[in-house]
Motif scaffolding. Structure first.
Motif, PDB file in Angstrom:
ATOM      1  N   ARG A 190       0.751  -0.733  -0.226  1.00  0.00           N
ATOM      2  CA  ARG A 190      -0.006   0.087   0.083  1.00  0.00           C
ATOM      3  C   ARG A 190       0.852   1.479   0.285  1.00  0.00           C
ATOM      4  O   ARG A 190       0.729   2.153  -0.921  1.00  0.00           O
ATOM      5  CB  ARG A 190      -1.175   0.395   1.092  1.00  0.00           C
ATOM      6  CG  ARG A 190      -1.574  -0.428   1.700  1.00  0.00           C
ATOM      7  CD  ARG A 190      -2.976  -0.748   2.367  1.00  0.00           C
ATOM      8  NE  ARG A 190      -3.115   0.789   2.668  1.00  0.00           N
ATOM      9  CZ  ARG A 190      -2.363   1.557   3.719  1.00  0.00           C
ATOM     10  NH1 ARG A 190      -1.846   1.028   4.979  1.00  0.00           N
ATOM     11  NH2 ARG A 190      -3.022   3.327   3.237  1.00  0.00           N
ATOM     12  N   GLU A 196      -4.826   2.381  -2.983  1.00  0.00           N
ATOM     13  CA  GLU A 196      -5.853   0.554  -1.927  1.00  0.00           C
ATOM     14  C   GLU A 196      -5.744   0.188  -2.664  1.00  0.00           C
ATOM     15  O   GLU A 196      -6.477   0.074  -3.907  1.00  0.00           O
ATOM     16  CB  GLU A 196      -6.843   1.524  -1.511  1.00  0.00           C
ATOM     17  CG  GLU A 196      -6.392   3.217  -0.018  1.00  0.00           C
ATOM     18  CD  GLU A 196      -5.623   2.242   1.022  1.00  0.00           C
ATOM     19  OE1 GLU A 196      -5.519   1.085   1.160  1.00  0.00           O
ATOM     20  OE2 GLU A 196      -4.470   3.333   1.231  1.00  0.00           O
ATOM     21  N   LEU A 323      -6.997   0.092   6.663  1.00  0.00           N
ATOM     22  CA  LEU A 323      -6.440  -0.209   5.155  1.00  0.00           C
ATOM     23  C   LEU A 323      -5.810  -1.214   5.041  1.00  0.00           C
ATOM     24  O   LEU A 323      -6.477  -1.730   4.306  1.00  0.00           O
ATOM     25  CB  LEU A 323      -6.367   1.372   4.882  1.00  0.00           C
ATOM     26  CG  LEU A 323      -6.832   2.530   4.760  1.00  0.00           C
ATOM     27  CD1 LEU A 323      -6.633   3.262   4.382  1.00  0.00           C
ATOM     28  CD2 LEU A 323      -8.425   1.778   4.065  1.00  0.00           C
TER      29      LEU A 323
END
Length: 340
Positions: A190, A196, A323
Motif C-alpha cells: 500500500r 488502496e 486499511l
C-alpha cells in the motif's frame, strides 16, 4: 533533539528485547520501565541494557501507576494484548503497538469504538515502510523514471517445519501466515503504490500437517492506477527460501526493479534493469540484520514522537492501519475464510 518523553515497555520477549534496545538508543524516548510476567525474559532484557537500567514490573497496570509514563509500548501478542491495550487507551496513554493490531473484524470494530469514545494516539509499528530503501523506492516510483508501474510480483517462502512449535503454527485459518506475517507485506505494498487495492482473486491451502492454519496463500490485487499485484506467501518451502520481507519484482513501462525489504548484508537491497541514469541514491548502505531491525524501529519510534509533538495521527496510526488490515481481511474472505 533531546530525550523528552518516557515510555513503558510491556512485553520483553525476543522482539521486546529489540524494542527495548531501540528505545534505549532513541534520542526521543527513555525507558520508564519494563513489564513482563516472565521473570526470565524481564531479567534477560534488563541485563542487555546499559546502566542505569530501568525498573522492572510483573504487572502492567501497577507499572503505569508507579512510573506515570508519557506513552506505552506494547510487544504482547494477541489475544492477550487486547484487554491491556483497551485499558491504556481508555486511560489516555498514547500507545505504540506491534503488528498485527487485531486478528478479526470484530476486534477491529471494538477498537474503533473505544478510540471514538477515548481519542488516544495509537501507532502500529509497520516497520518495513520506514526503511531508507523503501522511502527511496517510493520516490522512484512516483518520479516515473521507468514510466508507469504496471505489475508487482511479491513472493515470500519459508520452511515452516523449522519453526513448527512457534505460536503461529497453532493459529487457525489465515491468522498465522496472513495476519501475523503477511500484514507487513501488505502494508508495504500500500505504501509503495500510494493507493488502496481491490482483491480480484485469492486462494489458500494448508499443506503442512504441523500447522493448524493456512500455509499457502495466493492473491491477485488491482489498484485504481491500473497497477496489478500478485502476492504469494508460503510456509511450505522446502528450499529457495526468501528473506522475511519477501522478494519483490516491479515491472514498469521501460524497466524493472527487484527489491528485498530485508536484504542480506552481502547483497544489494534493490537492483534495476536497466540502471537508472539518475535519481537513485546509490550510497544507501545494506546493514547487517540486527542493524536493519534497529534502524526500522528507530525510524518508527521517531515518527511516533513527532506525531505526538505535532498533535497529528502517526503515519501508521489507527486509520491508516485499518486499511492494511481490511486488505488482509478481504484476501482471507476471497480465499474462503469466514470470520463469523
Amino acid at each position: 533533539m533531546t530525550t523528552d518523553r518516557s515510555i513503558l515497555l510491556v512485553g520483553t520477549g525476543g522482539w521486546g528485547r529489540e524494542v527495548a534496545r531501540a528505545i534505549n538508543a532513541s534520542p526521543r524516548w527513555c525507558l520508564a520501565g519494563l513489564v513482563d510476567t516472565d521473570p526470565q525474559a524481564l531479567a534477560s532484557t534488563r541485563d542487555a541494557l546499559p546502566a542505569p537500567q530501568p525498573p522492572v514490573f510483573k504487572d502492567a497496570l501497577s507499572a503505569a501507576k508507579a512510573t506515570r509514563p508519557d506513552a506505552i509500548a506494547m510487544v504482547v501478542p494477541n489475544p492477550a494484548r487486547q484487554p491491556l491495550l483497551e485499558h491504556f487507551l481508555r486511560a489516555g496513554f498514547p500507545a505504540f503497538v506491534e503488528k498485527p493490531l487485531v486478528h478479526s473484524p470484530d476486534q477491529l470494530s471494538r477498537l474503533g469504538e473505544i478510540l471514538a469514545e477515548y481519542p488516544t494516539p495509537l501507532m502500529v509499528a509497520q516497520n518495513y515502510r520506514y526503511s531508507a530503501h523503501s522511502r527511496a523506492l517510493r520516490r522512484f516510483i512516483e518520479d516515473a523514471q521507468f514510466g508507469r508501474l504496471r505489475e508487482i510480483h511479491i513472493a515470500f517462502a519459508r520452511n515452516g517445519r523449522n519453526f513448527a512449535g512457534h505460536p503461529v503454527s497453532r493459529m487457525a485459518g489465515p491468522t498465522g501466515l496472513l495476519m501475523e506475517l503477511g500484514i507487513h507485506h501488505l502494508d508495504l505494498l500500500r505504501y509503495l503504490v500510494g493507493q488502496e487495492p481491490s482483491v480480484l482473486h485469492a486462494e489458500a491451502a494448508s499443506p503442512l500437517k504441523e500447522f493448524a492454519g493456512w500455509t499457502r496463500i495466493d492473491a491477485d490485487l488491482a489498484f485504481p492506477s491500473g497497477t496489478t499485484a500478485h502476492y504469494s506467501a508460503r510456509y511450505n518451502a522446502a528450499h529457495d527460501e526468501t528473506p522475511w520481507g519477501g522478494s519483490w519484482n516491479f515491472i514498469f513501462d521501460h524497466g524493472e526493479a527487484h527489491y528485498f525489504p530485508c536484504p542480506s548484508a552481502d547483497a544489494p537491497a534493490i537492483r534495476f534493469s536497466p540502471v537508472p541514469p539518475f535519481g537513485w541514491p546509490k550510497d544507501l548502505p545494506t546493514p547487517d540484520a540486527r542493524e536493519q531491525r534497529q534502524n526500522l524501529l528507530q525510524a518508527a519510534l521517531a515518527e511516533f514522537a513527532t506525531s505526538l509533538d505535532e498533535n497529528r495521527p502517526a503515519e501508521t496510526g489507527f486509520a491508516d492501519n485499518c486499511l492494511t488490515i481490511k486488505t488482509a481481511f478481504a484476501i482471507a474472505r476471497a480465499a474462503g475464510w469466514d470470520f463469523a
